[in-house]
Design a protein around this motif. Structure first.
Motif, PDB file in Angstrom:
ATOM      1  N   ALA A 357     -26.501  -4.187 -29.554  1.00  0.00           N
ATOM      2  CA  ALA A 357     -26.174  -3.498 -28.306  1.00  0.00           C
ATOM      3  C   ALA A 357     -25.452  -4.428 -27.336  1.00  0.00           C
ATOM      4  N   ALA A 358     -25.920  -5.661 -27.242  1.00  0.00           N
ATOM      5  CA  ALA A 358     -25.289  -6.612 -26.329  1.00  0.00           C
ATOM      6  C   ALA A 358     -23.840  -6.875 -26.717  1.00  0.00           C
ATOM      7  N   ASP A 359     -23.586  -7.050 -28.004  1.00  0.00           N
ATOM      8  CA  ASP A 359     -22.214  -7.297 -28.471  1.00  0.00           C
ATOM      9  C   ASP A 359     -21.290  -6.144 -28.109  1.00  0.00           C
ATOM     10  N   ILE A 360     -21.736  -4.919 -28.393  1.00  0.00           N
ATOM     11  CA  ILE A 360     -20.887  -3.753 -28.153  1.00  0.00           C
ATOM     12  C   ILE A 360     -20.713  -3.500 -26.663  1.00  0.00           C
ATOM     13  N   LEU A 361     -21.798  -3.549 -25.918  1.00  0.00           N
ATOM     14  CA  LEU A 361     -21.733  -3.220 -24.496  1.00  0.00           C
ATOM     15  C   LEU A 361     -20.922  -4.240 -23.705  1.00  0.00           C
ATOM     16  N   ALA A 362     -21.082  -5.513 -24.016  1.00  0.00           N
ATOM     17  CA  ALA A 362     -20.333  -6.531 -23.281  1.00  0.00           C
ATOM     18  C   ALA A 362     -18.838  -6.374 -23.509  1.00  0.00           C
ATOM     19  N   LEU A 363     -18.437  -6.129 -24.764  1.00  0.00           N
ATOM     20  CA  LEU A 363     -17.019  -5.953 -25.063  1.00  0.00           C
ATOM     21  C   LEU A 363     -16.453  -4.723 -24.359  1.00  0.00           C
TER      22      LEU A 363
END
Length: 379
Positions: A357-363
């Motif tokens: 989730a962090a990878d997708i949301l930050a991008l």
């Protein structure tokens, strides 16, 4: 209009970013660490729950609170039912929430608000007290909501707000410009649900989450050229398109809904989200229908000056992992190719659901901010 040349000029980007949106999204990791510290100071580490609640009921005001509740539902629902309470009323500031008739002492009420001034949420605390529900709030310290929760012997976890005056026209004067509010709201919820045994998110895991957000900020920052910057690339691809956000997996679906909301709030751009495989049937007619809105590409001698701007679609495929057996991603690619619809793909490198989730949301947060900062009004 989208000025793609701004993406290659960090100084011009900084001048155009009058609300400090890029600085805010880059500081997401710092907001996670601050939220952890504040939650610990509030006594979360001393919480000794008797067991898991029967149901977690979540009520919040604002898009960031809604997105945090949505992701929490995706992360925790495998271990405990999580139900989001729908608001009613004439407007956000006058919203009202009602507990379901079965709610009682076995259930936990979680309230989320970056302001803590909503009377409807304060009234909901009183409802919970009468029913015997335990109440926990993530909200600014000393806000009316925090005081209401303290009066019923609940737990108020402070919202890690930005420092007032941090930007010229930033979150201090416009809460909607606080691009890090989502993580400041979500982090205490993750720490709480870890204590309850609903989500695996100990302090070490949350600090690693902050490191993941920092790494994405370094990879997607303004100084990184577009051809090696996935957020700038995605922003340029979406500049003149209506995004169809197709997701696979509970976590990716929550991220897609968050991306759609952020595109609307930050960049003023519409987007449609749907989960695979249902998205293939749901958006297939829309893909087919766009051909009737565009000029005939085979008419070489047509007057292109008089061409009307047709509806341009772009599919953004969000996956929690590369294609797995039974994945609908190959069918999504085939349908995109069949309708001549451009396709962008976002796939997390792996790890826990939280880090995915962090990878997708930050991008996607960075991409939405680049769209907002590099867009200007049409003359």
């Amino acid at each position: 209009m989208f000025d793609e040349s701004l993406l290659e000029d960090p100084e011009s980007l900084a001048r155009a970013d009058t609300h400090g949106l890029l600085r805010g999204v880059a500081a997401a990791g710092a907001r996670v660490r601050t939220a952890l510290r504040l939650a610990d100071e509030a006594g979360l580490g001393e919480l000794r729950p008797d067991g898991r609640p029967r149901t977690v009921l979540v009520a919040g005001n604002g898009p960031d609170a809604a997105a945090a509740a949505d992701l929490l539902t995706a992360l925790a629902s495998a271990n405990c039912p999580v139900q989001q309470l729908a608001a009613t009323g004439p407007g956000p500031e006058r919203s009202r929430w009602t507990l379901p008739g079965w709610a009682g002492s076995l259930d936990l009420l979680v309230l989320i608000s970056p302001q803590g001034t909503e009377q409807g949420l304060t009234d909901l605390v009183e409802q919970a007290y009468r029913r015997g529900c335990t109440a926990v709030a993530v909200t600014p310290a000393k806000a009316p909501l925090a005081e209401a929760v303290a009066q019923v012997r609940g737990l108020a976890l402070p919202f890690a707000a930005t420092t007032p005056g941090d930007t010229a026209q930033g979150p201090a004067t416009d809460p909607g410009a606080d691009t890090g509010a989502f993580w400041a709201l979500l982090t205490p919820l993750l720490a709480l649900t870890d204590r309850l045994g609903l989500v695996t998110a100990p302090a070490a895991e949350l600090h690693a989450l902050a490191d993941t957000l920092d790494a994405t900020a370094a990879r997607c920052g303004p100084a990184v050229a577009t051809y090696t910057n996935p957020a700038k690339t995605l922003a340029a691809e979406l500049a003149d398109a209506l995004p169809l956000l197709w997701s696979q997996g509970r976590v990716a679906a929550a991220c897609a809904r968050r991306f759609a909301a952020v595109l609307g709030i930050r960049a003023g751009r519409p987007a449609l989200s749907a989960e695979l495989p249902a998205a293939l049937a749901l958006h297939g007619p829309l893909q087919a229908g766009t051909h009737a809105l565009t000029a005939d590409a085979d008419d070489f001698f047509r007057d292109r000056v008089e061409d009307a701007d047709g509806l341009r679609l772009r599919i953004v495929l969000l996956q929690e992992a590369p294609d797995q057996p039974g994945s609908a991603a190959p069918a999504a690619r085939e349908q995109a190719y069949a309708h001549d619809t451009p396709l962008s793909e976002i796939a997390a490198p792996g790890g826990s659901d939280l880090h995915i989730a962090a990878d997708i949301l930050a991008l996607t947060d960075f991409a939405a901010v680049y769209l907002a900062v590099a867009s200007t009004e049409r003359p």
